[in-house]
Design a protein around this motif. Sequence first.
Motif, PDB file in Angstrom:
ATOM      1  N   PHE A 243       1.143  -5.050  12.595  1.00  0.00           N
ATOM      2  CA  PHE A 243       1.638  -3.247  12.239  1.00  0.00           C
ATOM      3  C   PHE A 243       0.435  -3.077  12.415  1.00  0.00           C
ATOM      4  O   PHE A 243       0.729  -1.330  11.484  1.00  0.00           O
ATOM      5  CB  PHE A 243       3.094  -3.438  12.010  1.00  0.00           C
ATOM      6  N   GLY A 244      -0.578  -2.290  11.973  1.00  0.00           N
ATOM      7  CA  GLY A 244      -1.263  -2.030  11.190  1.00  0.00           C
ATOM      8  C   GLY A 244      -2.444  -2.798  10.549  1.00  0.00           C
ATOM      9  O   GLY A 244      -3.352  -3.202  10.725  1.00  0.00           O
ATOM     10  N   ALA A 245      -3.577  -2.083   9.371  1.00  0.00           N
ATOM     11  CA  ALA A 245      -4.186  -2.186   8.369  1.00  0.00           C
ATOM     12  C   ALA A 245      -3.001  -2.326   6.793  1.00  0.00           C
ATOM     13  O   ALA A 245      -2.219  -1.463   6.315  1.00  0.00           O
ATOM     14  CB  ALA A 245      -5.343  -0.957   8.315  1.00  0.00           C
ATOM     15  N   GLU A 246      -3.101  -3.509   6.134  1.00  0.00           N
ATOM     16  CA  GLU A 246      -3.205  -3.935   4.520  1.00  0.00           C
ATOM     17  C   GLU A 246      -2.897  -3.672   3.924  1.00  0.00           C
ATOM     18  O   GLU A 246      -4.685  -5.012   4.205  1.00  0.00           O
ATOM     19  CB  GLU A 246      -1.812  -4.990   5.288  1.00  0.00           C
ATOM     20  N   LEU A 247      -3.274  -2.934   2.907  1.00  0.00           N
ATOM     21  CA  LEU A 247      -4.732  -2.579   1.752  1.00  0.00           C
ATOM     22  C   LEU A 247      -4.146  -2.850   0.588  1.00  0.00           C
ATOM     23  O   LEU A 247      -3.032  -3.306  -0.033  1.00  0.00           O
ATOM     24  CB  LEU A 247      -5.096  -1.122   1.642  1.00  0.00           C
ATOM     25  N   ARG A 248      -4.430  -3.991  -0.124  1.00  0.00           N
ATOM     26  CA  ARG A 248      -3.456  -4.618  -1.267  1.00  0.00           C
ATOM     27  C   ARG A 248      -4.906  -4.766  -2.291  1.00  0.00           C
ATOM     28  O   ARG A 248      -6.129  -5.476  -2.727  1.00  0.00           O
ATOM     29  CB  ARG A 248      -3.070  -6.324  -1.200  1.00  0.00           C
ATOM     30  N   ILE A 249      -3.923  -4.262  -3.926  1.00  0.00           N
ATOM     31  CA  ILE A 249      -5.032  -3.921  -5.005  1.00  0.00           C
ATOM     32  C   ILE A 249      -4.551  -4.841  -6.600  1.00  0.00           C
ATOM     33  O   ILE A 249      -3.432  -4.540  -6.224  1.00  0.00           O
ATOM     34  CB  ILE A 249      -5.533  -2.419  -5.259  1.00  0.00           C
ATOM     35  N   ALA A 250      -5.223  -5.533  -7.271  1.00  0.00           N
ATOM     36  CA  ALA A 250      -3.906  -6.050  -7.907  1.00  0.00           C
ATOM     37  C   ALA A 250      -5.698  -6.350  -8.795  1.00  0.00           C
ATOM     38  O   ALA A 250      -6.596  -6.455  -8.464  1.00  0.00           O
ATOM     39  CB  ALA A 250      -3.846  -7.441  -7.637  1.00  0.00           C
ATOM     40  N   ASN A 251      -4.999  -6.744 -10.210  1.00  0.00           N
ATOM     41  CA  ASN A 251      -5.477  -7.003 -11.170  1.00  0.00           C
ATOM     42  C   ASN A 251      -4.622  -7.331 -12.725  1.00  0.00           C
ATOM     43  O   ASN A 251      -3.882  -7.424 -12.404  1.00  0.00           O
ATOM     44  CB  ASN A 251      -6.821  -4.885 -12.312  1.00  0.00           C
TER      45      ASN A 251
ATOM     46  N   ARG B 180      -8.533   6.834  -0.918  1.00  0.00           N
ATOM     47  CA  ARG B 180      -7.482   7.648  -1.637  1.00  0.00           C
ATOM     48  C   ARG B 180      -6.673   6.994  -2.104  1.00  0.00           C
ATOM     49  O   ARG B 180      -7.234   7.198  -3.550  1.00  0.00           O
ATOM     50  CB  ARG B 180      -6.445   8.807  -1.135  1.00  0.00           C
ATOM     51  N   ILE B 181      -6.621   6.413  -2.251  1.00  0.00           N
ATOM     52  CA  ILE B 181      -5.301   5.265  -2.931  1.00  0.00           C
ATOM     53  C   ILE B 181      -6.184   3.735  -3.744  1.00  0.00           C
ATOM     54  O   ILE B 181      -6.178   4.189  -3.974  1.00  0.00           O
ATOM     55  CB  ILE B 181      -5.102   4.046  -1.069  1.00  0.00           C
ATOM     56  N   VAL B 182      -7.776   3.847  -2.946  1.00  0.00           N
ATOM     57  CA  VAL B 182      -8.135   2.779  -3.551  1.00  0.00           C
ATOM     58  C   VAL B 182      -9.187   3.555  -5.190  1.00  0.00           C
ATOM     59  O   VAL B 182      -8.763   3.148  -6.544  1.00  0.00           O
ATOM     60  CB  VAL B 182      -9.828   2.358  -2.756  1.00  0.00           C
ATOM     61  N   ARG B 183      -9.948   4.401  -4.729  1.00  0.00           N
ATOM     62  CA  ARG B 183      -9.669   6.357  -5.644  1.00  0.00           C
ATOM     63  C   ARG B 183      -8.763   5.529  -6.776  1.00  0.00           C
ATOM     64  O   ARG B 183      -9.145   6.323  -8.370  1.00  0.00           O
ATOM     65  CB  ARG B 183     -10.205   7.650  -5.805  1.00  0.00           C
ATOM     66  N   GLU B 184      -7.633   6.163  -6.644  1.00  0.00           N
ATOM     67  CA  GLU B 184      -6.706   6.810  -7.783  1.00  0.00           C
ATOM     68  C   GLU B 184      -5.576   4.715  -8.278  1.00  0.00           C
ATOM     69  O   GLU B 184      -5.588   5.004  -9.575  1.00  0.00           O
ATOM     70  CB  GLU B 184      -5.201   6.591  -7.150  1.00  0.00           C
ATOM     71  N   ALA B 185      -5.268   3.490  -7.369  1.00  0.00           N
ATOM     72  CA  ALA B 185      -6.050   2.774  -7.686  1.00  0.00           C
ATOM     73  C   ALA B 185      -7.153   2.565  -9.276  1.00  0.00           C
ATOM     74  O   ALA B 185      -6.348   2.004 -10.202  1.00  0.00           O
ATOM     75  CB  ALA B 185      -5.948   1.484  -6.884  1.00  0.00           C
TER      76      ALA B 185
ATOM     77  N   THR C 289     -10.001  -7.980 -16.957  1.00  0.00           N
ATOM     78  CA  THR C 289     -10.894  -9.018 -16.165  1.00  0.00           C
ATOM     79  C   THR C 289     -11.599  -8.896 -14.761  1.00  0.00           C
ATOM     80  O   THR C 289     -13.157  -8.897 -15.040  1.00  0.00           O
ATOM     81  CB  THR C 289     -10.729 -10.284 -16.744  1.00  0.00           C
ATOM     82  N   ALA C 290     -10.801  -8.855 -13.651  1.00  0.00           N
ATOM     83  CA  ALA C 290     -11.690  -8.045 -12.720  1.00  0.00           C
ATOM     84  C   ALA C 290     -10.318  -7.545 -11.687  1.00  0.00           C
ATOM     85  O   ALA C 290      -9.436  -7.698 -12.082  1.00  0.00           O
ATOM     86  CB  ALA C 290     -11.147 -10.172 -12.067  1.00  0.00           C
ATOM     87  N   VAL C 291     -10.853  -7.208 -10.664  1.00  0.00           N
ATOM     88  CA  VAL C 291     -10.126  -6.090  -9.695  1.00  0.00           C
ATOM     89  C   VAL C 291     -10.562  -6.756  -8.232  1.00  0.00           C
ATOM     90  O   VAL C 291     -11.257  -6.778  -7.911  1.00  0.00           O
ATOM     91  CB  VAL C 291     -10.569  -5.029  -9.911  1.00  0.00           C
ATOM     92  N   ARG C 292      -9.014  -7.105  -7.508  1.00  0.00           N
ATOM     93  CA  ARG C 292      -9.435  -7.104  -5.967  1.00  0.00           C
ATOM     94  C   ARG C 292      -8.572  -6.596  -5.261  1.00  0.00           C
ATOM     95  O   ARG C 292      -7.881  -6.411  -5.560  1.00  0.00           O
ATOM     96  CB  ARG C 292      -8.237  -9.065  -6.205  1.00  0.00           C
ATOM     97  N   ILE C 293      -9.719  -6.262  -4.818  1.00  0.00           N
ATOM     98  CA  ILE C 293      -9.557  -5.109  -3.184  1.00  0.00           C
ATOM     99  C   ILE C 293      -9.297  -6.196  -1.949  1.00  0.00           C
ATOM    100  O   ILE C 293     -10.610  -6.250  -1.897  1.00  0.00           O
ATOM    101  CB  ILE C 293     -10.148  -3.928  -3.136  1.00  0.00           C
TER     102      ILE C 293
ATOM    103  N   ALA D 139      -0.466  -1.369   0.139  1.00  0.00           N
ATOM    104  CA  ALA D 139      -0.354  -0.329   1.216  1.00  0.00           C
ATOM    105  C   ALA D 139      -0.267  -0.511   2.390  1.00  0.00           C
ATOM    106  O   ALA D 139      -1.506  -1.391   3.314  1.00  0.00           O
ATOM    107  CB  ALA D 139      -0.549   0.996   0.856  1.00  0.00           C
ATOM    108  N   VAL D 140       0.767  -0.564   3.147  1.00  0.00           N
ATOM    109  CA  VAL D 140       0.480  -0.633   4.841  1.00  0.00           C
ATOM    110  C   VAL D 140       0.494   0.609   5.780  1.00  0.00           C
ATOM    111  O   VAL D 140       1.689   1.857   5.994  1.00  0.00           O
ATOM    112  CB  VAL D 140       2.218  -1.300   5.052  1.00  0.00           C
ATOM    113  N   LEU D 141      -0.658   0.780   6.203  1.00  0.00           N
ATOM    114  CA  LEU D 141      -0.974   2.235   7.570  1.00  0.00           C
ATOM    115  C   LEU D 141      -1.216   1.791   9.009  1.00  0.00           C
ATOM    116  O   LEU D 141      -1.779   0.672   9.030  1.00  0.00           O
ATOM    117  CB  LEU D 141      -2.159   2.688   6.730  1.00  0.00           C
ATOM    118  N   PRO D 142      -0.321   2.320   9.431  1.00  0.00           N
ATOM    119  CA  PRO D 142      -0.034   1.928  10.535  1.00  0.00           C
ATOM    120  C   PRO D 142      -1.757   2.871  11.636  1.00  0.00           C
ATOM    121  O   PRO D 142      -2.028   3.398  11.364  1.00  0.00           O
ATOM    122  CB  PRO D 142       1.336   2.892  11.741  1.00  0.00           C
ATOM    123  N   LEU D 143      -1.761   2.282  12.481  1.00  0.00           N
ATOM    124  CA  LEU D 143      -3.623   2.244  13.264  1.00  0.00           C
ATOM    125  C   LEU D 143      -2.980   3.388  14.392  1.00  0.00           C
ATOM    126  O   LEU D 143      -4.204   3.839  15.146  1.00  0.00           O
ATOM    127  CB  LEU D 143      -4.228   1.349  13.882  1.00  0.00           C
ATOM    128  N   ASP D 144      -2.038   3.390  15.080  1.00  0.00           N
ATOM    129  CA  ASP D 144      -1.578   4.045  16.104  1.00  0.00           C
ATOM    130  C   ASP D 144      -1.008   5.085  16.137  1.00  0.00           C
ATOM    131  O   ASP D 144      -0.184   5.696  16.869  1.00  0.00           O
ATOM    132  CB  ASP D 144      -1.082   2.864  17.199  1.00  0.00           C
TER     133      ASP D 144
END
Length: 362
Positions: free
Chosen positions: A297-305, A269-274, A286-290, A352-357
């Motif tokens: 403490f979990g999983a970190e998602l970073r999206i930049a353009n 959902r976060i990637v789609r909105e970004a 010119t480029a998008v980095r995901i 975005a930082v999302l906990p896994l547990d």
Amino acid sequence: MAVVLLLLVGFETLALARQPTRPHLVVLAAGLVVCLCAVPSARIPLTGRAATAASLSASAALIAGQHAREVWGLGEGIALLVLLTAVVRRAPGRTAAVLGPLLGLACVLAPVRDVRPGLFTVVSVVLTVVVAAYSTILRGQDDRRLRELAAVRAAERLELARELHDLVAHHVTGIVVQARAARFTALEGPQAGTTLERIEASGSEALGAMRRLVRVLREDGAHPQPVAGLAEVCALTEAFARTGPPVVLSLDKGLAEALPDDVAAAVYRIVREALTNVRKHAADATAVRIGLRSVPFGAELRIANDGGSPARLCEQARGGGFGLAGLTERAEAMGGRLLAGPAAEGGWELTAVLPLDGGAAA
């Protein structure tokens, strides 16, 4: 602002009343009180009442008694207009409905203290009407945005309810099925059968309660749909790159297997909105980095353009849309966090930082 208004009141006093009379002193005292009340603060109703009382008292005393020979009242008038804007736009509804008209009346009566009220009175009336009307429009826009934001958050909660049905129901159903199977196969001793029977009853009760809750939350009666995950993220980025800037997707090795289904759905959902925001606000990118990586403490998602003009980025940072608000609601509901804003090296960045547990992210 208060200093400027006080200097204006002082200049007016010195310019018009080189030998101050009692009416001029009343005007000066009212102007000082109102200008100090115009300082921005969280207690708008209190300062608004104090300014209204001071200004109306001075106006009543001078209009009913001895008028001042010459009164501009610019400093006090500007301060009253500032307070009128703050009260009409930000004060609670009942307070704004009562205090707003009183402040408007104080604005109109301030020039009438002069012996010959004329042009200043007309200007004051026009400015009061314009400021009150504009502040009312801004209040309506703020209220509408708050309602839309609440609707977005409610929709996000309904989406979480759907995923509760799709993900948790599957696991609870498995527990009930296995408990039933074990109950009929484990014939050694009555204690084991009783324990498994209690497990089955508890699982069935939890499943029924969850279904009732989801049925109440999802009023439209839509049928559950498959929940998207990391595989859909890859397909989404490939489809985006065919019609937009190239997308560089990097995933930590082994993270796909360790990622729970609800976290994978949130990543999608976060990637789609970004990516949607890149099309809307950064068409020159010119480029998008995901990147998706494991953190302690979990999983970190970073999206930049690297696209987007500074003006458009500032507009988006002020909250021009509601997509990020819904995603922030989802991340916080899962115990994580989501931050978005202009990147230091230029462009836009979302983290975005999302906990896994299921615990809260640090």
